[in-house]
Design a protein around this motif. Structure first.
Motif, mmCIF file in Angstrom:
data_model
loop_
_atom_site.group_PDB
_atom_site.id
_atom_site.type_symbol
_atom_site.label_atom_id
_atom_site.label_comp_id
_atom_site.label_asym_id
_atom_site.label_seq_id
_atom_site.Cartn_x
_atom_site.Cartn_y
_atom_site.Cartn_z
ATOM 1 N N ALA A 26 0.838 -1.207 0.000
ATOM 2 C CA ALA A 26 0.000 0.000 0.000
ATOM 3 C C ALA A 26 0.868 1.250 0.000
ATOM 4 C CB ALA A 26 -0.914 0.009 1.208
ATOM 5 N N CYS A 27 0.523 2.203 -0.844
ATOM 6 C CA CYS A 27 1.227 3.486 -0.890
ATOM 7 C C CYS A 27 0.916 4.283 0.373
ATOM 8 C CB CYS A 27 0.799 4.275 -2.125
ATOM 9 S SG CYS A 27 1.472 5.948 -2.205
ATOM 10 N N VAL A 28 1.942 4.893 0.959
ATOM 11 C CA VAL A 28 1.739 5.679 2.174
ATOM 12 C C VAL A 28 0.970 6.967 1.893
ATOM 13 C CG1 VAL A 28 3.811 4.779 3.322
ATOM 14 C CG2 VAL A 28 3.973 6.839 1.900
ATOM 15 N N GLY A 29 0.929 7.362 0.625
ATOM 16 C CA GLY A 29 0.243 8.605 0.308
ATOM 17 C C GLY A 29 -1.227 8.449 0.006
ATOM 18 N N CYS A 30 -1.612 7.307 -0.613
ATOM 19 C CA CYS A 30 -3.012 7.173 -1.046
ATOM 20 C C CYS A 30 -3.554 5.756 -0.914
ATOM 21 C CB CYS A 30 -3.138 7.622 -2.502
ATOM 22 S SG CYS A 30 -2.201 6.579 -3.654
ATOM 23 N N ASP A 31 -2.747 4.813 -0.398
ATOM 24 C CA ASP A 31 -3.155 3.413 -0.221
ATOM 25 C C ASP A 31 -3.292 2.654 -1.549
ATOM 26 O OD1 ASP A 31 -3.236 3.646 2.571
ATOM 27 O OD2 ASP A 31 -5.296 4.431 2.494
ATOM 28 N N TYR A 32 -2.785 3.200 -2.629
ATOM 29 C CA TYR A 32 -2.821 2.493 -3.911
ATOM 30 C C TYR A 32 -1.933 1.247 -3.822
ATOM 31 C CZ TYR A 32 -2.296 1.735 -8.964
ATOM 32 O OH TYR A 32 -2.290 1.197 -10.219
ATOM 33 N N ASN A 33 -2.342 0.148 -4.430
ATOM 34 C CA ASN A 33 -1.564 -1.085 -4.427
ATOM 35 C C ASN A 33 -0.404 -0.946 -5.416
ATOM 36 O OD1 ASN A 33 -0.551 -3.652 -4.303
ATOM 37 N ND2 ASN A 33 -2.492 -4.685 -4.682
ATOM 38 N N LEU A 34 0.818 -1.009 -4.921
ATOM 39 C CA LEU A 34 2.007 -0.772 -5.728
ATOM 40 C C LEU A 34 2.567 -2.043 -6.364
ATOM 41 C CD1 LEU A 34 3.808 1.752 -3.340
ATOM 42 C CD2 LEU A 34 2.510 2.283 -5.403
ATOM 43 N N PRO A 44 1.509 5.644 -9.239
ATOM 44 C CA PRO A 44 0.735 6.168 -10.372
ATOM 45 C C PRO A 44 -0.521 6.905 -9.937
ATOM 46 C CG PRO A 44 0.472 3.806 -10.195
ATOM 47 C CD PRO A 44 1.536 4.179 -9.225
ATOM 48 N N GLU A 45 -0.882 6.805 -8.681
ATOM 49 C CA GLU A 45 -2.091 7.468 -8.183
ATOM 50 C C GLU A 45 -1.802 8.865 -7.630
ATOM 51 O OE1 GLU A 45 -6.231 7.573 -7.407
ATOM 52 O OE2 GLU A 45 -5.098 5.975 -8.373
ATOM 53 N N CYS A 46 -0.789 8.962 -6.752
ATOM 54 C CA CYS A 46 -0.533 10.246 -6.079
ATOM 55 C C CYS A 46 0.852 10.814 -6.356
ATOM 56 C CB CYS A 46 -0.731 10.106 -4.568
ATOM 57 S SG CYS A 46 0.481 9.032 -3.758
ATOM 58 N N GLY A 47 1.752 10.038 -6.959
ATOM 59 C CA GLY A 47 3.065 10.550 -7.309
ATOM 60 C C GLY A 47 4.110 10.455 -6.227
ATOM 61 N N ILE A 48 3.808 9.829 -5.076
ATOM 62 C CA ILE A 48 4.796 9.663 -4.012
ATOM 63 C C ILE A 48 5.779 8.569 -4.416
ATOM 64 C CG2 ILE A 48 5.122 9.087 -1.575
ATOM 65 C CD1 ILE A 48 3.757 11.748 -2.095
ATOM 66 N N ALA A 49 7.027 8.718 -4.015
ATOM 67 C CA ALA A 49 8.042 7.723 -4.353
ATOM 68 C C ALA A 49 7.650 6.353 -3.828
ATOM 69 C CB ALA A 49 9.386 8.129 -3.766
ATOM 70 N N SER A 326 12.193 12.138 -11.504
ATOM 71 C CA SER A 326 12.607 12.837 -12.716
ATOM 72 C C SER A 326 11.417 13.462 -13.440
ATOM 73 C CB SER A 326 13.336 11.879 -13.654
ATOM 74 O OG SER A 326 12.504 10.766 -13.947
ATOM 75 N N GLU A 327 10.278 12.795 -13.412
ATOM 76 C CA GLU A 327 9.083 13.326 -14.044
ATOM 77 C C GLU A 327 7.859 12.989 -13.185
ATOM 78 O OE1 GLU A 327 8.730 15.177 -16.623
ATOM 79 O OE2 GLU A 327 10.801 15.144 -17.339
ATOM 80 N N PRO A 328 6.893 13.883 -13.086
ATOM 81 C CA PRO A 328 5.667 13.569 -12.352
ATOM 82 C C PRO A 328 4.815 12.570 -13.130
ATOM 83 C CG PRO A 328 5.455 15.690 -13.434
ATOM 84 C CD PRO A 328 6.882 15.240 -13.648
ATOM 85 N N PRO A 329 3.875 11.906 -12.476
ATOM 86 C CA PRO A 329 3.008 10.964 -13.201
ATOM 87 C C PRO A 329 2.199 11.678 -14.270
ATOM 88 C CG PRO A 329 2.159 11.409 -11.001
ATOM 89 C CD PRO A 329 3.520 12.026 -11.060
ATOM 90 N N THR A 330 2.103 11.058 -15.456
ATOM 91 C CA THR A 330 1.400 11.691 -16.582
ATOM 92 C C THR A 330 -0.089 11.371 -16.590
ATOM 93 O OG1 THR A 330 1.988 9.813 -17.965
ATOM 94 C CG2 THR A 330 3.474 11.704 -17.985
ATOM 95 N N GLU A 331 -0.460 10.304 -15.900
ATOM 96 C CA GLU A 331 -1.880 9.950 -15.871
ATOM 97 C C GLU A 331 -2.209 9.293 -14.557
ATOM 98 O OE1 GLU A 331 -1.412 5.693 -18.237
ATOM 99 O OE2 GLU A 331 -2.392 7.403 -19.173
ATOM 100 N N THR A 332 -3.454 9.235 -14.213
ATOM 101 C CA THR A 332 -3.894 8.670 -12.950
ATOM 102 C C THR A 332 -4.796 7.479 -13.221
ATOM 103 O OG1 THR A 332 -3.842 10.861 -11.957
ATOM 104 C CG2 THR A 332 -5.048 9.148 -10.757
ATOM 105 N N PRO A 333 -4.236 6.263 -13.231
ATOM 106 C CA PRO A 333 -5.067 5.087 -13.489
ATOM 107 C C PRO A 333 -5.938 4.762 -12.279
ATOM 108 C CG PRO A 333 -2.832 4.422 -12.965
ATOM 109 C CD PRO A 333 -2.828 5.920 -13.045
ATOM 110 N N GLY A 334 -6.991 4.016 -12.533
ATOM 111 C CA GLY A 334 -7.866 3.622 -11.431
ATOM 112 C C GLY A 334 -7.287 2.432 -10.719
ATOM 113 N N HIS A 335 -7.866 2.091 -9.567
ATOM 114 C CA HIS A 335 -7.395 0.955 -8.771
ATOM 115 C C HIS A 335 -7.774 -0.357 -9.491
ATOM 116 C CE1 HIS A 335 -5.989 2.905 -5.113
ATOM 117 N NE2 HIS A 335 -6.890 3.824 -5.389
#
Length: 335
Positions: A26-34, A44-49, A326-335
């Motif tokens: 789980a991402c610490v920023g948004c709980d997205y499954n990495l 890919p959801e919130c851009g946190i490393a 180096s670059e921010p996420p270009t798109e925000t995919p769904g879970h």
């Protein structure tokens, strides 16, 4: 250590044959499954490393622009400390010159132009070095390590608020030629609040060193912070050494009417006015100057320390820029 190498060494998260994360994380920023994400990439959801979630709280996984800004602020604050010292020395040297020998433009420069410019430069460096993390992930991680950052800003606000009362108390004491208990307390509170600013800032710097991690730098910072507090507090109290005694000598004599004569040891008999014993007064003045030199030396110790922080933080920012940021996420995919 960052990226895939850091993950493999930590052993915390398994990687597949292609070097991607092979388990649920789980991402610490948004709980997205990495799962299946690049360990050197961003969520890919919130851009946190990704490393922030997999390896832990290290500055190389923080927002690189923020880390670079901390380095910039540390550098400016170190330069400002030197500028403040030089300005103070110039002001002291000016008072030693004969009155007719000091040009008017020099007095205006030393006492009118330099102080506000240097103070403004100091504040810029201070606020840049204590800026909050932009993505606010720290609150989700449940860590209080950056509390010293907020404490630094609160201490600065209190210190600025105490400037006017301290000036008023000092002026009243000068014109009335008496240093009463209330003015002593006001000046003491003001000086201690100003002393809290470098202490809190150094505690904030120590917390950053632990996020590198550079434990030797954290220990050195902690040692310097206590050195500033102890020498500064003793120096502040020594400002009104004789006046504090004048406030308590009456009650002291009533409680201890028969006091031993310590004149042969320290040059002072308890209960007597300070002016009765010039040799003891001279000893106290030497102590005052010695504490002032120690406090000034401790403050100047911030300069090489913060330059070390500048270099350390720049390296951590470079690590972050070179990997996940180096670059921010270009798109925000769904879970």
């Amino acid at each position: 250590m960052t990226g895939e190498a850091g993950l493999r060494k930590s052993g915390m998260v398994p990687l597949d044959g292609g070097g991607k994360i092979a388990s649920d994380l789980a991402c610490v920023g948004c709980d997205y499954n990495l799962r299946t994400c690049d360990p050197e990439g961003r969520c890919p959801e919130c851009g946190i490393a990704v490393g922030r979630s997999a390896v832990g709280r290290y500055l190389c996984y923080f927002e690189p622009a923020w880390v670079q800004g901390l380095a910039w602020g540390m550098n400016r604050f170190a330069v400002a400390i030197v500028a403040l010292a030089v300005t103070g020395l110039l002001g002291w040297a000016t008072t030693l010159w004969p009155e007719r020998g000091v040009p008017f433009w020099w007095i205006g420069l030393v006492f009118g132009v330099l102080p506000p410019v240097v103070i403004a430069f100091t504040l810029v460096g201070f606020f840049r070095a204590t800026q909050p993390e932009p993505n606010r992930v720290a609150s989700r991680e449940g860590s209080g390590r950056l509390d010293a950052r907020r404490a630094s800003r609160v201490a600065l606000i209190v210190g600025v608020a105490m400037i006017l009362p301290a000036v008023v108390a000092g002026l009243i004491s000068i014109f009335s030629r008496s240093f009463g208990a209330w003015s002593q307390i006001v000046l003491l509170v003001a000086l201690m609040s100003w002393l809290a600013v470098p202490w809190c800032l150094l505690r904030h710097a120590r917390d950053l060193a632990l996020l590198v991690p550079r434990r030797w730098l954290a220990r050195l910072t902690s040692l310097l912070s206590w050195g500033i507090v102890l020498t500064g507090a003793a120096w502040v109290w020594s400002f009104g050494w004789f006046d504090w005694y004048d406030l308590v000598v009456g009650p002291y004599d009533r409680v201890f009417p028969q006091t031993p004569n310590w004149h042969g040891l320290v040059g002072w008999t308890p209960g007597d006015p300070w002016s009765y014993h010039d040799d003891f007064r001279e000893k106290v003045e030497y102590l005052f100057y010695g504490l002032g030199v120690g406090f000034g030396g401790a403050l100047l110790g911030i300069v090489p320390l913060f330059l070390a922080y500048r270099n350390t933080l720049r390296r951590e920012a470079a690590k972050a820029w070179a990997t996940w940021a180096s670059e921010p996420p270009t798109e925000t995919p769904g879970h």
